[in-house]
Design an enzyme around this catalytic site. Sequence first.
Site, PDB file in Angstrom:
ATOM      1  N   TRP A 102      27.115  14.751  95.608  1.00  0.00           N
ATOM      2  CA  TRP A 102      28.197  14.040  96.290  1.00  0.00           C
ATOM      3  C   TRP A 102      27.891  12.561  96.430  1.00  0.00           C
ATOM      4  CZ3 TRP A 102      32.191  16.741  95.690  1.00  0.00           C
ATOM      5  CH2 TRP A 102      32.112  18.138  95.706  1.00  0.00           C
ATOM      6  N   ASP A 170      28.500   9.906 104.619  1.00  0.00           N
ATOM      7  CA  ASP A 170      29.300  11.100 104.376  1.00  0.00           C
ATOM      8  C   ASP A 170      28.626  12.230 105.149  1.00  0.00           C
ATOM      9  OD1 ASP A 170      30.538  13.382 103.447  1.00  0.00           O
ATOM     10  OD2 ASP A 170      30.135  13.019 101.324  1.00  0.00           O
ATOM     11  N   LYS A 194      33.864  22.464 106.756  1.00  0.00           N
ATOM     12  CA  LYS A 194      32.541  23.041 106.964  1.00  0.00           C
ATOM     13  C   LYS A 194      32.359  23.435 108.444  1.00  0.00           C
ATOM     14  CE  LYS A 194      31.476  21.154 102.821  1.00  0.00           C
ATOM     15  NZ  LYS A 194      31.177  21.870 101.583  1.00  0.00           N
TER      16      LYS A 194
END
Length: 359
Positions: A102, A170, A194
């Site tokens: 990511w 992030d 999540k």
Amino acid sequence: MKRTTNFNAGPAALPLEVLKKAQEELVDFKQTGMSVMELSHRSGEYEEVHNKAKSLLVELMDIPENYEVLFLQGGASLQFAMIPMNFLHEGETAHFIQTGAWSEKALSEAKGFGETSVFASSEDDNYSYIPEVDASALTDGAYLHITSNNTIFGTQWKTFPGTSLPLIADMSSDILSKKIDVSQFDLIYAGAQKNLGPSGITIVIARKRLLEKEKKSTPKILKYSTHAKAGSLYHTPPTFAIYMLSLVLDHVKQAGGVEAAEKRNEQKAGILYDTIDQSGGFYKGHARTDSRSHMNVTFTLRDDALTASFVEKAKHEQMVGLAGHRSVGGCRASIYNAVSIEDCQKLADFMKKFQQENE
């Protein structure tokens, strides 16, 4: 009804109490005669939901007053582009610490908007660790970007780098899982799927002073200030996802807040890592011990056939989502806030039994 134990990386498990509450209110939300999905986002009934979600997030994360809390769409992937689109000015460099797939994607997007540099990376060992960095000397640049937890590789920052540059993170896969000092960061972003709720909403926590640095050329819909001024109601927000977010946040609060969640997450991770470490090499953890994630436990078995058998037999025990990402192979147990200590003990017991049957 027997619930499946959900170890998926995302969309991930949600608290059963939250799902039941949403079920109760689904058709008739607070005697409106409508579902929350049908409410106008300009109505008083929805405004209450919207404001509650924001106030709970501020309370749970102890977000200072000089920050904006935004509810956006597009996931973390849109943030990969929005951040450099707004804050990477000509003649400046955006710095990245690369710890997984990511952060690679975030870097790739930024390259389309200006100069970038990789300040540190753990790519040399397939992202099995968090690099030790001293970013204090990093004084020239637009910002420093990190990914706080790496779902694919199972690594997590334990302490964050200090820098005079704006620090951007992030936090999609570990937000609300442990206490953090928000004031260390200039911008935090996180996809909700999540720890926060269902997919469809992205949380952005931004220092107000940072928003003053937005490029004038950025399209209005992609400016953070646009959404800040409109209270995240510039256009129709993902109302049901925000409603679910408010329920999840209330559940976290009732369960003791972030401090209690952190203790549970440490215990959950300990159960699984102890099982791996005590297996005599039958299970091998991917992440270096000092970088192990409390959200995503990654491990391998001796070959693909044994791994496939492990995943399949786990399904028969109503445990799903244990197949590892192709970048690492093996298995991965994602143990976000809604995964219980009992769920982790169930998996640990299964792992021990599977080892006994296959050594």
